[in-house]
Design a protein around this motif. Structure first.
Motif, PDB file in Angstrom:
ATOM      1  N   ASN A 181      16.945   6.088  20.260  1.00 36.64           N
ATOM      2  CA  ASN A 181      16.377   4.871  19.696  1.00 36.64           C
ATOM      3  C   ASN A 181      15.570   5.233  18.467  1.00 36.64           C
ATOM      4  OD1 ASN A 181      17.430   3.457  21.835  1.00 36.64           O
ATOM      5  ND2 ASN A 181      15.554   3.670  23.045  1.00 36.64           N
ATOM      6  N   ALA A 182      15.280   4.214  17.668  1.00 36.53           N
ATOM      7  CA  ALA A 182      14.487   4.484  16.477  1.00 36.53           C
ATOM      8  C   ALA A 182      13.588   3.302  16.161  1.00 36.53           C
ATOM      9  CB  ALA A 182      15.403   4.762  15.288  1.00 36.53           C
ATOM     10  N   ASP A 183      12.436   3.603  15.595  1.00 33.71           N
ATOM     11  CA  ASP A 183      11.576   2.585  14.999  1.00 33.71           C
ATOM     12  C   ASP A 183      12.025   2.424  13.563  1.00 33.71           C
ATOM     13  OD1 ASP A 183       9.875   1.784  16.990  1.00 33.71           O
ATOM     14  OD2 ASP A 183       8.403   3.366  16.618  1.00 33.71           O
ATOM     15  N   TYR A 184      12.726   1.335  13.273  1.00 28.17           N
ATOM     16  CA  TYR A 184      13.207   1.110  11.916  1.00 28.17           C
ATOM     17  C   TYR A 184      12.137   0.399  11.090  1.00 28.17           C
ATOM     18  CZ  TYR A 184      18.058   2.457  12.800  1.00 28.17           C
ATOM     19  OH  TYR A 184      19.207   3.167  13.061  1.00 28.17           O
ATOM     20  N   GLY A 185      12.139   0.687   9.807  1.00 26.74           N
ATOM     21  CA  GLY A 185      11.248   0.001   8.897  1.00 26.74           C
ATOM     22  C   GLY A 185      11.663   0.309   7.468  1.00 26.74           C
ATOM     23  N   PHE A 186      10.912  -0.263   6.535  1.00 25.80           N
ATOM     24  CA  PHE A 186      11.206  -0.018   5.124  1.00 25.80           C
ATOM     25  C   PHE A 186      10.023   0.699   4.494  1.00 25.80           C
ATOM     26  CE2 PHE A 186      13.554  -3.723   6.495  1.00 25.80           C
ATOM     27  CZ  PHE A 186      14.827  -3.474   6.006  1.00 25.80           C
ATOM     28  N   ASP A 187      10.306   1.663   3.645  1.00 22.21           N
ATOM     29  CA  ASP A 187       9.224   2.355   2.956  1.00 22.21           C
ATOM     30  C   ASP A 187       9.771   2.973   1.671  1.00 22.21           C
ATOM     31  OD1 ASP A 187       6.699   3.349   2.426  1.00 22.21           O
ATOM     32  OD2 ASP A 187       6.381   4.014   4.484  1.00 22.21           O
ATOM     33  N   SER A 188       8.853   3.449   0.838  1.00 22.35           N
ATOM     34  CA  SER A 188       9.288   4.077  -0.405  1.00 22.35           C
ATOM     35  C   SER A 188       9.648   5.529  -0.130  1.00 22.35           C
ATOM     36  CB  SER A 188       8.178   4.006  -1.447  1.00 22.35           C
ATOM     37  OG  SER A 188       7.060   4.719  -0.975  1.00 22.35           O
ATOM     38  N   ILE A 189      10.572   6.051  -0.930  1.00 21.43           N
ATOM     39  CA  ILE A 189      10.928   7.467  -0.799  1.00 21.43           C
ATOM     40  C   ILE A 189      10.963   8.093  -2.185  1.00 21.43           C
ATOM     41  CG2 ILE A 189      12.299   7.124   1.290  1.00 21.43           C
ATOM     42  CD1 ILE A 189      14.724   7.744  -0.782  1.00 21.43           C
ATOM     43  N   GLY A 190      10.751   9.390  -2.241  1.00 25.57           N
ATOM     44  CA  GLY A 190      10.930  10.150  -3.473  1.00 25.57           C
ATOM     45  C   GLY A 190      11.921  11.264  -3.195  1.00 25.57           C
ATOM     46  N   LEU A 191      12.986  11.308  -3.995  1.00 23.35           N
ATOM     47  CA  LEU A 191      14.078  12.249  -3.717  1.00 23.35           C
ATOM     48  C   LEU A 191      13.897  13.600  -4.386  1.00 23.35           C
ATOM     49  CD1 LEU A 191      17.473  10.367  -3.985  1.00 23.35           C
ATOM     50  CD2 LEU A 191      16.502  11.470  -1.985  1.00 23.35           C
ATOM     51  N   LEU A 192      13.298  13.588  -5.578  1.00 27.06           N
ATOM     52  CA  LEU A 192      13.208  14.821  -6.354  1.00 27.06           C
ATOM     53  C   LEU A 192      11.748  15.187  -6.525  1.00 27.06           C
ATOM     54  CD1 LEU A 192      15.742  13.782  -9.136  1.00 27.06           C
ATOM     55  CD2 LEU A 192      16.175  15.335  -7.250  1.00 27.06           C
ATOM     56  N   PRO A 193      11.422  16.467  -6.566  1.00 25.12           N
ATOM     57  CA  PRO A 193      10.035  16.835  -6.786  1.00 25.12           C
ATOM     58  C   PRO A 193       9.650  16.623  -8.247  1.00 25.12           C
ATOM     59  CG  PRO A 193      11.409  18.798  -6.574  1.00 25.12           C
ATOM     60  CD  PRO A 193      12.311  17.624  -6.404  1.00 25.12           C
ATOM     61  N   GLY A 194       8.374  16.375  -8.484  1.00 25.92           N
ATOM     62  CA  GLY A 194       7.863  16.340  -9.858  1.00 25.92           C
ATOM     63  C   GLY A 194       8.135  15.046 -10.593  1.00 25.92           C
ATOM     64  N   SER A 195       8.114  15.150 -11.918  1.00 26.31           N
ATOM     65  CA  SER A 195       8.083  13.957 -12.749  1.00 26.31           C
ATOM     66  C   SER A 195       9.424  13.229 -12.787  1.00 26.31           C
ATOM     67  CB  SER A 195       7.683  14.348 -14.169  1.00 26.31           C
ATOM     68  OG  SER A 195       8.569  15.345 -14.635  1.00 26.31           O
ATOM     69  N   SER A 196      10.527  13.966 -12.567  1.00 28.13           N
ATOM     70  CA  SER A 196      11.833  13.328 -12.661  1.00 28.13           C
ATOM     71  C   SER A 196      12.179  12.589 -11.378  1.00 28.13           C
ATOM     72  CB  SER A 196      12.895  14.390 -12.932  1.00 28.13           C
ATOM     73  OG  SER A 196      12.902  15.339 -11.886  1.00 28.13           O
ATOM     74  N   ASN A 197      11.183  12.348 -10.542  1.00 25.17           N
ATOM     75  CA  ASN A 197      11.456  11.811  -9.220  1.00 25.17           C
ATOM     76  C   ASN A 197      12.190  10.485  -9.251  1.00 25.17           C
ATOM     77  OD1 ASN A 197      11.527  11.811  -6.522  1.00 25.17           O
ATOM     78  ND2 ASN A 197       9.320  11.972  -6.234  1.00 25.17           N
ATOM     79  N   ALA A 198      13.187  10.377  -8.383  1.00 20.24           N
ATOM     80  CA  ALA A 198      13.861   9.108  -8.169  1.00 20.24           C
ATOM     81  C   ALA A 198      13.121   8.417  -7.044  1.00 20.24           C
ATOM     82  CB  ALA A 198      15.297   9.356  -7.761  1.00 20.24           C
ATOM     83  N   ILE A 199      12.322   7.425  -7.404  1.00 21.30           N
ATOM     84  CA  ILE A 199      11.545   6.748  -6.377  1.00 21.30           C
ATOM     85  C   ILE A 199      12.201   5.414  -6.081  1.00 21.30           C
ATOM     86  CG2 ILE A 199       9.336   5.704  -5.838  1.00 21.30           C
ATOM     87  CD1 ILE A 199       8.060   7.925  -7.457  1.00 21.30           C
ATOM     88  N   ALA A 200      12.549   5.225  -4.864  1.00 18.79           N
ATOM     89  CA  ALA A 200      13.093   3.949  -4.451  1.00 18.79           C
ATOM     90  C   ALA A 200      12.051   3.296  -3.562  1.00 18.79           C
ATOM     91  CB  ALA A 200      14.402   4.160  -3.714  1.00 18.79           C
ATOM     92  N   SER A 201      11.808   2.026  -3.776  1.00 17.84           N
ATOM     93  CA  SER A 201      10.635   1.436  -3.138  1.00 17.84           C
ATOM     94  C   SER A 201      10.886   0.958  -1.713  1.00 17.84           C
ATOM     95  CB  SER A 201      10.092   0.308  -3.992  1.00 17.84           C
ATOM     96  OG  SER A 201      11.147  -0.556  -4.325  1.00 17.84           O
ATOM     97  N   THR A 202      12.032   0.382  -1.427  1.00 15.80           N
ATOM     98  CA  THR A 202      12.208  -0.138  -0.076  1.00 15.80           C
ATOM     99  C   THR A 202      13.504   0.371   0.525  1.00 15.80           C
ATOM    100  OG1 THR A 202      13.140  -2.112  -1.047  1.00 15.80           O
ATOM    101  CG2 THR A 202      10.866  -2.255  -0.310  1.00 15.80           C
ATOM    102  N   GLU A 203      13.469   1.581   0.997  1.00 17.97           N
ATOM    103  CA  GLU A 203      14.644   2.135   1.667  1.00 17.97           C
ATOM    104  C   GLU A 203      14.458   2.006   3.175  1.00 17.97           C
ATOM    105  OE1 GLU A 203      17.344   2.969   0.267  1.00 17.97           O
ATOM    106  OE2 GLU A 203      16.641   2.946  -1.803  1.00 17.97           O
ATOM    107  N   LEU A 204      15.590   1.920   3.851  1.00 17.98           N
ATOM    108  CA  LEU A 204      15.562   1.799   5.305  1.00 17.98           C
ATOM    109  C   LEU A 204      15.286   3.166   5.929  1.00 17.98           C
ATOM    110  CD1 LEU A 204      16.069  -0.061   7.744  1.00 17.98           C
ATOM    111  CD2 LEU A 204      18.475   0.612   7.622  1.00 17.98           C
ATOM    112  N   ILE A 205      14.269   3.225   6.780  1.00 25.07           N
ATOM    113  CA  ILE A 205      13.868   4.469   7.428  1.00 25.07           C
ATOM    114  C   ILE A 205      13.963   4.281   8.938  1.00 25.07           C
ATOM    115  CG2 ILE A 205      12.031   6.208   7.610  1.00 25.07           C
ATOM    116  CD1 ILE A 205      12.462   5.822   4.731  1.00 25.07           C
ATOM    117  N   ALA A 206      14.504   5.257   9.635  1.00 25.83           N
ATOM    118  CA  ALA A 206      14.549   5.237  11.096  1.00 25.83           C
ATOM    119  C   ALA A 206      13.650   6.341  11.619  1.00 25.83           C
ATOM    120  CB  ALA A 206      15.981   5.433  11.582  1.00 25.83           C
TER     121      ALA A 206
END
Ligand code: NAG
Ligand code: NAG
Ligand code: NAG
Ligand code: NAG
Ligand code: NAG
Ligand code: NAG
Ligand code: NAG
Ligand code: NAG
Ligand code: NAG
Ligand code: NAG
Ligand code: NAG
Ligand code: NAG
Length: 573
Positions: free
Chosen positions: A137-162
């Protein structure tokens, strides 16, 4: 009159914009390489993880890429319950580190379970993995993520997280499936991170490439994950390209034609082609029982009923290390695919020399990463296979490439973009160059556009004249001439923008109903016994039936019901 002219100009502008963006937009995004965390994590092997940021303030978690069509539709992170409740016998900090760090949603200000029922508690979408008994089972929700370290980060604001706690998946995962995730309580599906990156033009196509890395190499080489392209320095040129499997949840389906090893005069371990699903969410190789028996005879493996693994005793382990066989896996198209071409993927024994540790056993014991598959729906090549194989999946063209991985030094990288079909790239942009065909296409396109433009201008001009005449006539007759003009105007302007809504596959909801997937509202406990399990659904189905089940895949992958609580996961142990 003035309006007509204005409209003509708009059309001209639109045409120029569309031809120029197709022909001269040279800002096609480059592929993105996600750097490895430089850690080796796991309790059933040493796997190269990828570190991403989740939440605000960001929490760093180390994840494994999830190539699974269904399970890879969201990001999985391990919750504190994954240690405190699932493994109370382990030292909390050791457990947390071993599971790639924990994510506490209550400490993120941007966490939200908005739109999800049952406070986000659902069954994990493990359509394929549950055939192997891997669920949770999982507690699903939405949150921001950062994929790359540092300044070139791809930040997505509302990704689905389990948020998970089950021991069936020791590490969290970075889902790279393009499929949207369907919740029964939500009308619209939740798009995957790959689709979001593609739609925001962060990557050039819906594609990725992955190899798991090889801790046993000297020096060790970390995994490689590329989105929107591949790293040509990581794949041998003997690779083959195959179409996706017909069942969308078994897209990375290959025909495993033979397994041999290099001892002189030895019989093949597998001699008859079987369809295998390649899935990075699974650690081991799941092969038919008779193939397992041949491994047992050849290498003195013994099946351990408690751990359900081939755990070694010291004698056989030392023997096998001394023998040091190398294994050749011959891969071709799955049954029904274009037969003929094959590629060999060769494994040194060290690739299979893994250790299993808590919670399976106390301490750390060597084992052989082979599992006994009961039926064809369990035939799986897991992450252990992706140590020596490089995989490139192109969801726009629905094909994938598989080949022997290469292990260049850390600094070497040769990223190649996979350009989405229909994209015309300006010469010299990105890392791809134009073929003669593409140039011809552009020339033809420009010519067609110019001819069209002239045609439209002439047409508009003639119609204007006609309409002027009609208006004059109407004025003379005392009737307004506008309706006819309006009609044709609407027809012209709305046509290019008209996009038809994508319909869900027919019968999807009925299938869902027939699978017992009722939405849970008030009585969680009543539901407990009825939780649908994919194992029962597809046990003992033969390959032909599996192909027919393609439709089922869609419905069954839909999350059937919010699950009850963690106790089910914990009770499994
Ligand atoms: C060119 O492509 C980039 C990325 O795909 C996009 O953001 C931009 O708007 C495009 N420019 C034009 C003129 O279409
Ligand atoms: C969710 O539903 C859509 C269509 O409704 C389907 O295309 C998609 O594959 C489904 N997602 C999964 C993970 O099965
Ligand atoms: C989050 O929950 C944990 C218990 O699960 C608790 O120890 C911690 O203090 C909470 N943090 C915040 C900021 O509420
Ligand atoms: C992404 O783009 C495709 C094609 O333009 C569209 O069908 C889809 O709805 C978009 N998804 C999101 C999440 O914007
Ligand atoms: C593949 O690479 C090998 C060397 O690594 C080379 O000898 C061979 O010619 C290449 N084959 C093709 C088809 O490019
Ligand atoms: C180790 O396993 C082999 C084969 O299963 C068996 O023959 C041997 O007796 C075992 N040795 C010990 C010390 O248990
Ligand atoms: C292992 O389990 C199987 C079935 O669960 C049983 O038939 C077999 O006897 C067991 N073997 C040992 C050594 O316990
Ligand atoms: C085999 O590979 C060659 C070269 O890569 C290709 O031209 C041919 O179409 C392939 N054959 C099949 C059956 O896929
Ligand atoms: C580990 O050791 C403890 C105590 O010696 C024992 O209770 C437990 O069952 C063991 N766990 C496993 C997985 O063998
Ligand atoms: C695997 O287990 C053996 C025996 O317990 C141990 O000596 C070895 O260090 C372990 N290897 C790893 C990589 O943990
Ligand atoms: C998919 O097919 C196209 C056309 O045959 C080929 O050019 C491309 O390399 C293939 N892509 C993959 C990832 O196999
Ligand atoms: C790659 O990096 C790791 C850690 O930085 C290092 O141990 C290893 O030697 C490097 N490998 C090569 C081939 O440079």
């Amino acid at each position: 009159m003035a309006r007509q002219q204005h409209r003509a100009w708009l059309l001209v502008a639109a045409l120029f914009a569309s031809t120029s963006s197709a022909a001269t937009n040279n800002s096609v995004p480059a592929p993105v390489s996600i750097p490895p965390s430089e850690y080796w994590d796991g309790n059933d092997g040493q796997w190269s993880t990828f570190q991403i940021e989740v939440g605000t303030p960001s929490q760093l978690v180390r994840l494994l890429p999830s190539t699974s069509a269904s399970a890879g539709t969201s990001i999985w992170v391990v919750l504190p319950q994954g240690c405190s409740e699932a493994n109370p016998e382990l030292v909390y900090s050791t457990c947390a580190n071993s599971r790639g760090n924990l994510f506490s949603s209550n400490e993120s200000t941007t966490w939200s379970t908005n739109r999800l029922a049952n406070n986000g508690l659902y069954e994990l979408d493990t359509y394929e993995e549950s055939q192997l008994g891997l669920t949770g089972n999982a507690d699903y929700g939405f949150d921001s993520i950062g994929l790359l370290p540092g300044s070139s980060n791809a930040i997505a604001s509302t990704e689905l997280i389990a948020g998970i706690a089950t021991d069936d998946f020791w590490l969290g995962s970075l889902g790279i499936s393009p499929l949207p995730m369907n919740f029964t309580s939500l009308d619209e599906p939740v798009s995957s991170i790959l689709e979001n990156l593609r739609n925001t033009s962060f990557i050039p196509s819906t594609s990725w490439a992955y190899t798991a890395g090889a801790v046993y190499r000297q020096p060790p080489v970390f995994g490689s994950l590329t989105l929107g392209g591949y790293d040509a320095s990581r794949m041998q040129n003997s690779s083959i390209s195959l179409p996706f499997g017909a069942d969308q949840s078994r897209d990375l389906l290959v025909g495993l034609q033979a397994i041999t090893y290099d001892t002189f005069g030895s019989e093949p371990l597998l001699a008859q082609s079987i369809d295998m699903f390649v899935d990075s969410m699974v650690s081991q190789m799941w092969l038919p029982l008779d193939v397992c028996r041949r491994f047992e005879e050849a290498f003195g493996l013994t099946w351990n009923n408690d751990t359900e693994l081939y755990v070694f005793n010291d004698t056989t382990h030392a023997q096998l290390q001394a023998q040091n066989p190398s294994f050749t896996f011959t891969i071709g198209a799955s049954a029904g695919g274009p037969q003929g071409n094959t590629t060999n993927i060769i494994f040194p024994y060290s690739a299979f020399d893994l250790n299993i540790s808590a919670p399976y056993v106390n301490g750390s014991l060597p084992y052989f990463p082979l599992k006994r598959a009961q039926n064809s729906s369990q035939y799986t090549l897991g992450r252990v296979f992706l140590q020596e194989a490089y995989l490139v999946a192109d969801y726009d063209r629905r094909n994938f490439t598989i080949g022997q991985a290469l292990f260049p030094s850390n600094s070497t990288q040769d990223l190649k973009a996979i350009i989405a079909p229909g994209t015309v790239v300006n010469h010299g942009s990105g890392s791809s160059s134009l073929s003669r065909g593409a140039i011809a296409g552009i020339v033809v396109g420009v010519v067609v556009a110019v001819v069209l433009l002239i045609g439209i201008l002439v047409y508009l001009r003639r119609r204007r004249l006609r309409q002027r005449k009609a208006a004059q006539m109407a004025e003379l007759n005392g009737v307004g001439a506008t309706p006819a003009a309006k009609e044709s105007a609407n027809g012209e302007e709305s046509e290019p923008e008209e996009t038809k809504p994508v319909q869900p596959p027919p019968g999807a909801s009925e299938l869902n109903g027939s699978l017992g997937g009722t939405e849970l509202s008030a009585a969680p406990d009543a539901q407990r016994m009825e939780l649908p399990t994919a194992v029962n659904k597809t046990n003992d189905t033969d390959p032909e039936q599996l192909h027919e089940l393609a439709g089922d895949g869609i419905a069954a992958a839909e999350l059937d019901s919010p699950a009850q609580n963690w106790s089910r996961d914990l009770a499994k142990q």
